[in-house]
Design a protein around this motif. Sequence first.
Motif, short mmCIF file in Angstrom:
data_model
loop_
_atom_site.label_atom_id
_atom_site.label_comp_id
_atom_site.label_asym_id
_atom_site.label_seq_id
_atom_site.Cartn_x
_atom_site.Cartn_y
_atom_site.Cartn_z
N CYS A 199 4.94 0.05 5.60
CA CYS A 199 5.46 0.59 4.35
C CYS A 199 6.23 1.89 4.58
CB CYS A 199 4.33 0.84 3.36
SG CYS A 199 3.68 -0.66 2.60
N CYS B 286 3.54 -5.30 5.05
CA CYS B 286 2.30 -4.57 4.76
C CYS B 286 1.11 -5.52 4.80
CB CYS B 286 2.40 -3.92 3.37
SG CYS B 286 0.88 -3.11 2.84
N PRO B 287 0.05 -5.16 5.58
CA PRO B 287 -1.11 -6.05 5.62
C PRO B 287 -1.82 -6.17 4.27
CG PRO B 287 -1.37 -4.19 7.15
CD PRO B 287 -0.06 -4.00 6.45
N CYS C 55 0.81 -1.23 0.00
CA CYS C 55 0.00 0.00 0.00
C CYS C 55 0.84 1.27 0.00
CB CYS C 55 -0.96 -0.01 1.19
SG CYS C 55 -0.22 0.51 2.75
N LEU C 56 2.08 1.18 0.46
CA LEU C 56 3.03 2.30 0.54
C LEU C 56 2.63 3.37 1.54
CD1 LEU C 56 3.93 2.71 -3.27
CD2 LEU C 56 5.21 1.46 -1.53
N SER C 57 1.54 3.18 2.28
CA SER C 57 1.16 4.23 3.23
C SER C 57 0.86 3.71 4.64
CB SER C 57 -0.03 5.03 2.70
OG SER C 57 -1.10 4.17 2.42
N CYS C 58 0.94 2.42 4.89
CA CYS C 58 0.71 1.93 6.26
C CYS C 58 1.98 2.15 7.09
CB CYS C 58 0.33 0.44 6.25
SG CYS C 58 1.68 -0.67 5.82
#
Length: 352
Positions: free
Chosen positions: A106, A114-115, A100-103
């Motif tokens: 990440c 990343c989930p 996702c690059l935003s959790c």
Amino acid sequence: MAPNLPEKQWAMVIEKTGGPVDYKEIPVPKPGPDEVLVNIKYSGVCHTDLHAVNGDWPIPTKLPLVGGHEGAGVVVARGDLVTEVEIGDHAGIKWLNGSCLSCSFCMQGDEPLCPKALLSGYTVDGTFQQYAIGKAAHVARIPKEVPLDGVAPVLCAGITVFKGLKESGARPGETVAIVGAGGGLGSLACQYAKAMGLQVIAIDAGDEKKKMCMELGASAFCDFSSSENLVKDVQAATEDGTGPHAVLLVAVNEKPFQQAAEYVRPRGTVVAIGLPAGAFLKAPVFETVIGMKTIKGSYVGNRKDTTEALDFFKRGLINSPFKTIGMSELQKVYDMMQQGKIAGRYVVDTSK
Ligand SMILES: NC(=O)c1ccc[n+]([C@@H]2O[C@H](COP(=O)([O-])OP(=O)(O)OC[C@H]3O[C@@H](n4cnc5c(N)ncnc54)[C@H](O)[C@@H]3O)[C@@H](O)[C@H]2O)c1
Ligand SMILES: [Zn+2]
Ligand SMILES: [Zn+2]
């Protein structure tokens, strides 16, 4: 979409868990806005692909499934939002297809955790096909001067053992035991460890794997199939007899996961990487405590690890053996792998 792309392509597909894997024609997928389409030339065959066929692990695969996650090729199409990857670039599709690059994971470069991670050849179709999709942010950037067949195994095996060696904390001059050294991950681990200035004790079975490991730079080989006391043999192979500073477990068998904490040196680190089905780690509490030993897991690598692992290859530091076979013969590779008969890695050529 580039106008000259075919509608159909050849792929290896499993319809149900347990296989078989069939060579058939399927549609060429179309990249979404943040994705690229890579014309895969070569793909390494990782033991993970066999775990996926066999349904060994607690996470289900998609079905039908195109396996594979060591795919090296050429970018032939890209989505509207992609600016950083050009058509014609050489690129690799690895296990981590996207995240996702935003959790919180990440954000700190722990993309494998990343989930929402997408896994090539597992939760999304992988590289045992002529055209595969990858998220542009995650495709590996392969330098053009690097051969696409030889670099393919780096895309999972190389990245993973490179990361595992970093996680072990072993420093130049220290000793690392590589358990499963004759396999795909193990053969690359011997080379990465050597390039990092580490001494290698290789552990596996048989003369062919022994010869290969010694050629790859190991200073000692312990044969788990004939050793009467592996713990003693591994310790005896170290300079002062106290055991290796680190152990990299890349075997597909539970037993060594229950032995490593016994022979690792006090203050040493055991890094679990191999994923034998239903297995547990075991360690004696007393010796682990008074020896201040560390036991940890390591899972593939992030984008930076990918770039670094590829750079070692580009600099000529990694020369692990591989054999090439037509993609349509993938089942043969699985059969040899199941029997533990592969020294090094097999790479499939998607044109055959
Ligand atoms: N953690 C990760 O990120 C990650 C990434 C890639 C692969 N993997 C896993 O790593 C494992 C290895 O993959 P591979 O492609 O190298 O497999 P492989 O089949 O090529 O190699 C496994 C090797 O282990 C050896 N072995 C078996 N029993 C042993 C024992 N008791 N002691 C020492 N060696 C033993 C085999 O002889 C073989 O050479 C698989 O379980 C795979 O799923 C994990
Ligand atoms: Zn893999
Ligand atoms: Zn994430």
